[in-house]
Write a protein that holds these residues in place. Structure first.
Motif, PDB file in Angstrom:
ATOM      1  N   GLY A 156      65.884  88.047  69.247  1.00  0.00           N
ATOM      2  CA  GLY A 156      66.022  86.995  68.242  1.00  0.00           C
ATOM      3  C   GLY A 156      67.471  86.700  67.904  1.00  0.00           C
ATOM      4  N   PHE A 157      68.294  87.741  67.773  1.00  0.00           N
ATOM      5  CA  PHE A 157      69.697  87.568  67.414  1.00  0.00           C
ATOM      6  C   PHE A 157      70.453  86.801  68.489  1.00  0.00           C
ATOM      7  CE2 PHE A 157      74.091  89.288  67.255  1.00  0.00           C
ATOM      8  CZ  PHE A 157      74.437  88.868  65.974  1.00  0.00           C
ATOM      9  N   LEU A 158      70.116  87.066  69.745  1.00  0.00           N
ATOM     10  CA  LEU A 158      70.792  86.381  70.846  1.00  0.00           C
ATOM     11  C   LEU A 158      70.192  85.011  71.155  1.00  0.00           C
ATOM     12  CD1 LEU A 158      71.312  89.409  73.267  1.00  0.00           C
ATOM     13  CD2 LEU A 158      73.035  88.296  71.817  1.00  0.00           C
ATOM     14  N   GLY A 159      69.092  84.666  70.477  1.00  0.00           N
ATOM     15  CA  GLY A 159      68.481  83.357  70.686  1.00  0.00           C
ATOM     16  C   GLY A 159      67.653  83.245  71.952  1.00  0.00           C
ATOM     17  N   TRP A 160      67.189  84.381  72.462  1.00  0.00           N
ATOM     18  CA  TRP A 160      66.367  84.363  73.663  1.00  0.00           C
ATOM     19  C   TRP A 160      64.907  84.073  73.290  1.00  0.00           C
ATOM     20  CZ3 TRP A 160      68.114  89.652  76.162  1.00  0.00           C
ATOM     21  CH2 TRP A 160      69.459  89.550  76.530  1.00  0.00           C
ATOM     22  N   PRO A 161      64.124  83.549  74.234  1.00  0.00           N
ATOM     23  CA  PRO A 161      62.690  83.371  73.970  1.00  0.00           C
ATOM     24  C   PRO A 161      62.019  84.720  73.714  1.00  0.00           C
ATOM     25  CG  PRO A 161      63.365  82.170  75.945  1.00  0.00           C
ATOM     26  CD  PRO A 161      64.516  83.052  75.564  1.00  0.00           C
ATOM     27  N   LEU A 162      61.072  84.740  72.784  1.00  0.00           N
ATOM     28  CA  LEU A 162      60.436  86.003  72.419  1.00  0.00           C
ATOM     29  C   LEU A 162      59.712  86.651  73.599  1.00  0.00           C
ATOM     30  CD1 LEU A 162      58.981  85.250  68.870  1.00  0.00           C
ATOM     31  CD2 LEU A 162      61.238  86.152  69.506  1.00  0.00           C
ATOM     32  N   ALA A 174      61.488  87.550  63.040  1.00  0.00           N
ATOM     33  CA  ALA A 174      62.041  86.849  61.874  1.00  0.00           C
ATOM     34  C   ALA A 174      62.503  87.832  60.812  1.00  0.00           C
ATOM     35  CB  ALA A 174      60.998  85.894  61.306  1.00  0.00           C
ATOM     36  N   ARG A 175      61.735  88.895  60.620  1.00  0.00           N
ATOM     37  CA  ARG A 175      62.059  89.878  59.580  1.00  0.00           C
ATOM     38  C   ARG A 175      63.318  90.675  59.916  1.00  0.00           C
ATOM     39  NH1 ARG A 175      60.414  95.134  59.373  1.00  0.00           N
ATOM     40  NH2 ARG A 175      58.442  94.912  60.520  1.00  0.00           N
ATOM     41  N   VAL A 176      63.404  91.173  61.158  1.00  0.00           N
ATOM     42  CA  VAL A 176      64.515  92.062  61.486  1.00  0.00           C
ATOM     43  C   VAL A 176      65.795  91.312  61.847  1.00  0.00           C
ATOM     44  CG1 VAL A 176      63.061  93.996  62.165  1.00  0.00           C
ATOM     45  CG2 VAL A 176      63.752  92.327  63.892  1.00  0.00           C
ATOM     46  N   CYS A 177      65.672  90.072  62.289  1.00  0.00           N
ATOM     47  CA  CYS A 177      66.882  89.306  62.634  1.00  0.00           C
ATOM     48  C   CYS A 177      67.727  89.010  61.402  1.00  0.00           C
ATOM     49  CB  CYS A 177      66.517  87.999  63.322  1.00  0.00           C
ATOM     50  SG  CYS A 177      66.198  88.206  65.068  1.00  0.00           S
ATOM     51  N   ALA A 178      67.089  88.807  60.266  1.00  0.00           N
ATOM     52  CA  ALA A 178      67.839  88.449  59.062  1.00  0.00           C
ATOM     53  C   ALA A 178      68.863  89.521  58.688  1.00  0.00           C
ATOM     54  CB  ALA A 178      66.883  88.170  57.909  1.00  0.00           C
ATOM     55  N   PRO A 179      68.492  90.798  58.571  1.00  0.00           N
ATOM     56  CA  PRO A 179      69.512  91.788  58.230  1.00  0.00           C
ATOM     57  C   PRO A 179      70.541  91.997  59.339  1.00  0.00           C
ATOM     58  CG  PRO A 179      67.399  92.852  58.623  1.00  0.00           C
ATOM     59  CD  PRO A 179      67.138  91.393  58.550  1.00  0.00           C
ATOM     60  N   VAL A 180      70.156  91.848  60.598  1.00  0.00           N
ATOM     61  CA  VAL A 180      71.138  91.982  61.681  1.00  0.00           C
ATOM     62  C   VAL A 180      72.175  90.873  61.582  1.00  0.00           C
ATOM     63  CG1 VAL A 180      71.474  91.952  64.183  1.00  0.00           C
ATOM     64  CG2 VAL A 180      69.539  93.199  63.200  1.00  0.00           C
ATOM     65  N   GLU A 181      71.723  89.655  61.307  1.00  0.00           N
ATOM     66  CA  GLU A 181      72.660  88.545  61.139  1.00  0.00           C
ATOM     67  C   GLU A 181      73.566  88.762  59.931  1.00  0.00           C
ATOM     68  OE1 GLU A 181      69.953  85.292  60.962  1.00  0.00           O
ATOM     69  OE2 GLU A 181      69.714  85.183  63.147  1.00  0.00           O
ATOM     70  N   GLU A 182      72.998  89.305  58.847  1.00  0.00           N
ATOM     71  CA  GLU A 182      73.806  89.580  57.653  1.00  0.00           C
ATOM     72  C   GLU A 182      74.844  90.670  57.935  1.00  0.00           C
ATOM     73  OE1 GLU A 182      71.001  90.485  54.558  1.00  0.00           O
ATOM     74  OE2 GLU A 182      69.970  88.557  54.835  1.00  0.00           O
ATOM     75  N   ALA A 183      74.451  91.678  58.692  1.00  0.00           N
ATOM     76  CA  ALA A 183      75.392  92.734  59.046  1.00  0.00           C
ATOM     77  C   ALA A 183      76.520  92.184  59.905  1.00  0.00           C
ATOM     78  CB  ALA A 183      74.671  93.864  59.776  1.00  0.00           C
ATOM     79  N   ALA A 184      76.181  91.333  60.862  1.00  0.00           N
ATOM     80  CA  ALA A 184      77.203  90.725  61.718  1.00  0.00           C
ATOM     81  C   ALA A 184      78.182  89.905  60.890  1.00  0.00           C
ATOM     82  CB  ALA A 184      76.541  89.859  62.788  1.00  0.00           C
ATOM     83  N   ALA A 237      80.706  83.970  70.792  1.00  0.00           N
ATOM     84  CA  ALA A 237      79.318  84.170  71.203  1.00  0.00           C
ATOM     85  C   ALA A 237      79.027  85.652  71.283  1.00  0.00           C
ATOM     86  CB  ALA A 237      79.084  83.523  72.563  1.00  0.00           C
ATOM     87  N   TRP A 238      77.889  86.049  70.744  1.00  0.00           N
ATOM     88  CA  TRP A 238      77.463  87.444  70.842  1.00  0.00           C
ATOM     89  C   TRP A 238      76.813  87.674  72.199  1.00  0.00           C
ATOM     90  CZ3 TRP A 238      78.375  91.417  67.518  1.00  0.00           C
ATOM     91  CH2 TRP A 238      78.899  91.080  66.266  1.00  0.00           C
ATOM     92  N   ARG A 239      77.126  88.837  72.782  1.00  0.00           N
ATOM     93  CA  ARG A 239      76.618  89.172  74.103  1.00  0.00           C
ATOM     94  C   ARG A 239      76.086  90.593  74.118  1.00  0.00           C
ATOM     95  NH1 ARG A 239      81.699  86.810  77.717  1.00  0.00           N
ATOM     96  NH2 ARG A 239      81.522  84.663  76.983  1.00  0.00           N
ATOM     97  N   LEU A 240      75.083  90.800  74.962  1.00  0.00           N
ATOM     98  CA  LEU A 240      74.529  92.135  75.177  1.00  0.00           C
ATOM     99  C   LEU A 240      75.388  92.842  76.220  1.00  0.00           C
ATOM    100  CD1 LEU A 240      72.184  94.212  74.883  1.00  0.00           C
ATOM    101  CD2 LEU A 240      71.027  92.981  76.725  1.00  0.00           C
ATOM    102  N   VAL A 241      75.992  93.961  75.832  1.00  0.00           N
ATOM    103  CA  VAL A 241      76.845  94.693  76.773  1.00  0.00           C
ATOM    104  C   VAL A 241      76.279  96.066  77.135  1.00  0.00           C
ATOM    105  CG1 VAL A 241      78.922  93.477  76.059  1.00  0.00           C
ATOM    106  CG2 VAL A 241      78.318  95.614  74.925  1.00  0.00           C
ATOM    107  N   ALA A 242      75.304  96.580  76.388  1.00  0.00           N
ATOM    108  CA  ALA A 242      74.665  97.845  76.746  1.00  0.00           C
ATOM    109  C   ALA A 242      73.253  97.862  76.182  1.00  0.00           C
ATOM    110  CB  ALA A 242      75.459  99.034  76.223  1.00  0.00           C
ATOM    111  N   TYR A 243      72.333  98.422  76.955  1.00  0.00           N
ATOM    112  CA  TYR A 243      70.941  98.535  76.523  1.00  0.00           C
ATOM    113  C   TYR A 243      70.435  99.921  76.916  1.00  0.00           C
ATOM    114  CZ  TYR A 243      66.042  97.473  75.698  1.00  0.00           C
ATOM    115  OH  TYR A 243      64.761  97.491  75.199  1.00  0.00           O
ATOM    116  N   ASN A 244      69.851 100.615  75.971  1.00  0.00           N
ATOM    117  CA  ASN A 244      69.314 101.962  76.178  1.00  0.00           C
ATOM    118  C   ASN A 244      70.413 102.961  76.531  1.00  0.00           C
ATOM    119  OD1 ASN A 244      66.953 103.496  75.899  1.00  0.00           O
ATOM    120  ND2 ASN A 244      66.690 103.635  78.126  1.00  0.00           N
ATOM    121  N   ALA A 245      71.588 102.778  75.926  1.00  0.00           N
ATOM    122  CA  ALA A 245      72.651 103.770  76.065  1.00  0.00           C
ATOM    123  C   ALA A 245      72.294 104.998  75.238  1.00  0.00           C
ATOM    124  CB  ALA A 245      73.977 103.190  75.574  1.00  0.00           C
TER     125      ALA A 245
END
Length: 201
Positions: free
Chosen positions: A154-160, A120-130, A188-196
């Motif tokens: 959280g940003f992508l709406g996935w279960p925790l 909840a804490r970190v999603c808020a600034p990520v959403e604001e940045a987006a 829609a926002w999508r994950l395109v890279a992880y641990n790059a």
């Protein structure tokens, strides 16, 4: 297409010691500064227009390398701090196992935060940045490994609970999210890279 880069900070001596950092203000190790410089040079090619960072020095220093490459001034936000690990802060993983038993650990039981609180804490600034990004723009947020994992979920709406399927981020690795048009009236926002990561010698 809008793009978000969620960049983990460079390595610290506490990372190298496998010591819980949480909200402790630990600076980058020399290797971490090398990692940050390499990542910054690579990410500058994306021509970001936004740069935000956790106010803790390891993330702030990492963002500083991006700033030097791009001319952007980092916006510091304490909501982007790492999870509060409570009584685990300062302990090595071996010490934590001796004191609290084998993981996974719930820091909320020991004076820290739960994953739900962190998300909840970190999603808020990520959403604001987006929301602050213009069409076609890229934003970089420099913060912390577990916080980035929970922010992504959280940003992508996935279960925790999905966090257990995501590996830990390497130091100075990043998550890339893009806003791909899904129709004439929404996207829609999508994950395109992880641990790059940008390799360094």
């Amino acid at each position: 297409m809008r793009r978000l880069i969620l960049l983990r900070h460079g390595v610290t001596e506490w990372n190298q010691d496998r010591r819980f950092q949480g909200h402790e203000d630990v600076p980058l190790a020399p290797r971490g500064r090398q990692q940050a410089a390499a990542a910054a040079a690579h990410l500058a090619a994306l021509r970001p227009s936004l740069l935000w960072a956790s106010d803790l020095s390891r993330a702030r220093e990492t963002a500083g390398y991006v700033a030097a490459e791009t001319g952007l001034v980092p916006v510091l936000d304490d909501r982007l701090r790492e999870i509060d690990v409570g009584d685990y802060q300062g302990l090595t993983h071996d010490e934590a196992r001796e004191r609290f038993g084998p993981g996974p650990w719930d820091y909320a039981d020991h004076g820290g935060e739960s994953n739900a609180d962190l998300a909840a804490r970190v999603c808020a600034p990520v959403e604001e940045a987006a929301a602050a990004l213009a069409d076609g723009a890229t934003g970089i947020l420099a913060f912390h490994g577990h916080a980035i994992r929970m922010a992504t979920i959280g940003f992508l709406g996935w279960p925790l609970e999905v966090v257990s399927t995501l590996g830990a981020l390497d130091n100075c690795a990043w998550v890339e999210l893009t806003d791909v048009p899904a129709g004439s009236s929404k996207s829609a926002w999508r994950l395109v890279a992880y641990n790059a990561v940008t390799p360094i010698s």
